[in-house]
Design a protein around this motif. Structure first.
Motif, PDB file in Angstrom:
ATOM      1  N   LYS A   6       0.829  -1.207   0.000  1.00 62.34           N
ATOM      2  CA  LYS A   6       0.000   0.000   0.000  1.00 62.34           C
ATOM      3  C   LYS A   6       0.865   1.259   0.000  1.00 62.34           C
ATOM      4  N   GLU A  29       0.965   4.127  -2.884  1.00 61.18           N
ATOM      5  CA  GLU A  29       0.736   5.538  -2.530  1.00 61.18           C
ATOM      6  C   GLU A  29       1.896   6.415  -2.976  1.00 61.18           C
ATOM      7  N   ARG A  53       1.506   6.898  -6.549  1.00 62.10           N
ATOM      8  CA  ARG A  53       0.148   7.360  -6.877  1.00 62.10           C
ATOM      9  C   ARG A  53      -0.539   6.455  -7.892  1.00 62.10           C
TER      10      ARG A  53
END
Length: 87
Positions: free
Chosen positions: A67, A71, A74
């Motif tokens: 994750k 992130e 993006r």
């Protein structure tokens, strides 16, 4: 085991794991690094316009490390379609 990534134009990355090797979050993030480089080579401009992956709920896909990787770059996730057929 093979991990395959593709889009409407064809295959972007085929990552074949050595026999007996399992996919964990660290290994999956290494594959995502390879995918990022493959996208840069094969689909110029896609990294700027946005990458969307479809994931199921496998542990390497839902791990904190994965994750955080997603992130950082993006990249978006589309949940895997799930049909509950009941007992």
């Amino acid at each position: 085991m093979a991990i395959v990534f593709w889009d409407s134009r064809g295959m972007i990355l085929l990552d074949i794991l050595p026999k007996g090797e399992n996919v964990n979050a660290d290994r999956y993030c290494e594959t995502l690094d390879r995918l990022r480089h493959a996208v840069r080579r094969k689909r110029p401009g896609l990294l700027r316009s946005g990458v969307v992956l479809q994931h199921d709920n496998a542990t390497p896909h839902t791990a904190k490390r994965t994750k955080e990787w997603l992130e950082r770059y993006r990249w978006d996730i589309v949940p895997h379609p799930f049909i509950y057929l009941g007992p």
